[in-house]
Design a protein around this motif. Structure first.
Motif, PDB file in Angstrom:
ATOM      1  N   LEU A  64      10.261  57.458  29.663  1.00 33.50           N
ATOM      2  CA  LEU A  64       9.144  56.778  30.229  1.00 33.50           C
ATOM      3  C   LEU A  64       8.731  56.220  29.052  1.00 33.50           C
ATOM      4  O   LEU A  64       7.634  55.246  30.062  1.00 33.50           O
ATOM      5  CB  LEU A  64       7.730  58.081  30.490  1.00 33.50           C
ATOM      6  N   GLY A  65       8.841  54.966  28.273  1.00 32.30           N
ATOM      7  CA  GLY A  65       8.166  54.488  27.728  1.00 32.30           C
ATOM      8  C   GLY A  65       7.291  54.513  26.731  1.00 32.30           C
ATOM      9  O   GLY A  65       6.724  54.569  25.940  1.00 32.30           O
ATOM     10  N   VAL A  66       7.301  56.488  26.192  1.00 35.94           N
ATOM     11  CA  VAL A  66       6.466  56.842  25.333  1.00 35.94           C
ATOM     12  C   VAL A  66       6.949  57.269  24.693  1.00 35.94           C
ATOM     13  O   VAL A  66       8.390  57.715  23.878  1.00 35.94           O
ATOM     14  CB  VAL A  66       6.489  58.303  25.982  1.00 35.94           C
ATOM     15  N   LYS A 151       2.705  65.926  32.547  1.00 36.24           N
ATOM     16  CA  LYS A 151       1.361  65.375  33.043  1.00 36.24           C
ATOM     17  C   LYS A 151       1.010  63.760  32.280  1.00 36.24           C
ATOM     18  O   LYS A 151       0.762  62.995  32.897  1.00 36.24           O
ATOM     19  CB  LYS A 151       0.159  65.814  31.727  1.00 36.24           C
ATOM     20  N   THR A 152       2.028  63.395  31.842  1.00 33.16           N
ATOM     21  CA  THR A 152       2.213  62.313  31.827  1.00 33.16           C
ATOM     22  C   THR A 152       2.784  61.451  32.694  1.00 33.16           C
ATOM     23  O   THR A 152       2.949  59.877  32.726  1.00 33.16           O
ATOM     24  CB  THR A 152       3.258  61.756  30.398  1.00 33.16           C
ATOM     25  N   LYS A 153       4.218  62.242  33.499  1.00 32.59           N
ATOM     26  CA  LYS A 153       4.695  61.215  34.281  1.00 32.59           C
ATOM     27  C   LYS A 153       3.400  61.260  35.947  1.00 32.59           C
ATOM     28  O   LYS A 153       3.835  59.789  36.342  1.00 32.59           O
ATOM     29  CB  LYS A 153       5.529  62.314  35.468  1.00 32.59           C
ATOM     30  N   GLU A 164      -3.383  56.802  44.800  1.00 30.60           N
ATOM     31  CA  GLU A 164      -3.497  57.531  45.251  1.00 30.60           C
ATOM     32  C   GLU A 164      -3.269  58.400  43.760  1.00 30.60           C
ATOM     33  O   GLU A 164      -3.660  58.086  42.801  1.00 30.60           O
ATOM     34  CB  GLU A 164      -1.526  57.680  45.171  1.00 30.60           C
ATOM     35  N   VAL A 165      -3.627  59.860  44.303  1.00 25.52           N
ATOM     36  CA  VAL A 165      -4.079  60.784  42.963  1.00 25.52           C
ATOM     37  C   VAL A 165      -2.785  61.642  43.276  1.00 25.52           C
ATOM     38  O   VAL A 165      -2.798  61.995  44.119  1.00 25.52           O
ATOM     39  CB  VAL A 165      -4.601  60.594  42.993  1.00 25.52           C
ATOM     40  N   CYS A 166      -2.365  62.683  41.825  1.00 26.65           N
ATOM     41  CA  CYS A 166      -1.705  63.485  42.271  1.00 26.65           C
ATOM     42  C   CYS A 166      -2.445  64.910  41.920  1.00 26.65           C
ATOM     43  O   CYS A 166      -2.865  64.949  41.254  1.00 26.65           O
ATOM     44  CB  CYS A 166      -1.038  63.273  40.971  1.00 26.65           C
ATOM     45  N   GLU A 172       7.328  64.093  39.990  1.00 26.21           N
ATOM     46  CA  GLU A 172       7.927  63.560  40.611  1.00 26.21           C
ATOM     47  C   GLU A 172       8.649  63.643  41.108  1.00 26.21           C
ATOM     48  O   GLU A 172       9.799  64.654  41.551  1.00 26.21           O
ATOM     49  CB  GLU A 172       8.362  63.276  39.238  1.00 26.21           C
ATOM     50  N   GLY A 173       8.291  63.199  42.493  1.00 28.06           N
ATOM     51  CA  GLY A 173       8.688  62.954  43.471  1.00 28.06           C
ATOM     52  C   GLY A 173       8.030  63.819  44.530  1.00 28.06           C
ATOM     53  O   GLY A 173       8.258  63.718  46.038  1.00 28.06           O
TER      54      GLY A 173
END
Length: 187
Positions: A64-66, A151-153, A164-166, A172-173
């Protein structure tokens, strides 16, 4: 504790990473996602279980580039000794930051007054160096790397999809929400 949406403060420290001592600063964080994972002390009990859990998912975070920076007020020498002697800590390939001056711990406001140890705290920093979320738990409550990954995703999704909010338990998806007047009172 009003650190959400604030930029991280300057710091410099030495970390143990993949068999070497490396100097790091806030400049190493800019331009990428970063997790600062504070824990009280090396050679303790809950801490190695958390750090091992994080080590097991480090590859998923990297996809994820973290980058992960575990931080305690121990020295980088202590981190190396712990890494060399503990099977759990020996799995770690992310940065183990020595913050014996307390600069980083104080910058994130998680230094225990009069104790010289960090609280058990987690911060997600975005590529602009801005803190997107934080979590602080009591001494005896370990964290969950799988939930941190979720949470990071979610934070990355929200950054990449303005408007948009989660929702709770979002994976994911799955479907997100687009806050609007039409949505008020319908959830």
């Amino acid at each position: 504790m009003a650190l959400i949406n604030t930029e991280i403060k300057p710091f410099s420290a030495t970390a143990f990473k993949e068999g070497k001592f490396v100097d790091i600063s806030e400049a190493d964080v800019k331009g990428k996602w970063a997790i600062f994972f504070f824990y009280p002390a090396d050679f303790t009990f809950v801490c190695p279980t958390e750090l091992e859990d994080l080590a097991d998912l480090y590859g998923d975070f990297q996809k994820l580039g973290v980058e992960i920076f575990s931080v305690s007020t121990d020295t980088h020498f202590s981190h190396k000794a712990w890494h060399d002697t503990s099977p759990a800590i020996g799995k770690i390939n992310y940065y183990m930051v020595g913050d014996q001056s307390g600069t980083i711990t104080n910058n994130f406001d998680v230094m225990r007054p009069g104790v010289g140890l960090a609280d058990r705290a987690t911060f997600l920093v975005d590529p602009d160096g801005v803190i997107q979320f934080m979590e602080i738990t009591s001494e005896g409550v370990g964290r969950n790397a799988t939930e941190l990954l979720r949470k990071t995703k979610a934070a990355q999704y929200v950054r990449n999809n303005p408007g948009e909010v989660c929702p709770a338990k979002w994976e994911e998806g799955e479907k997100t929400l687009a806050p609007s007047l039409d949505l008020v009172g319908k959830i």
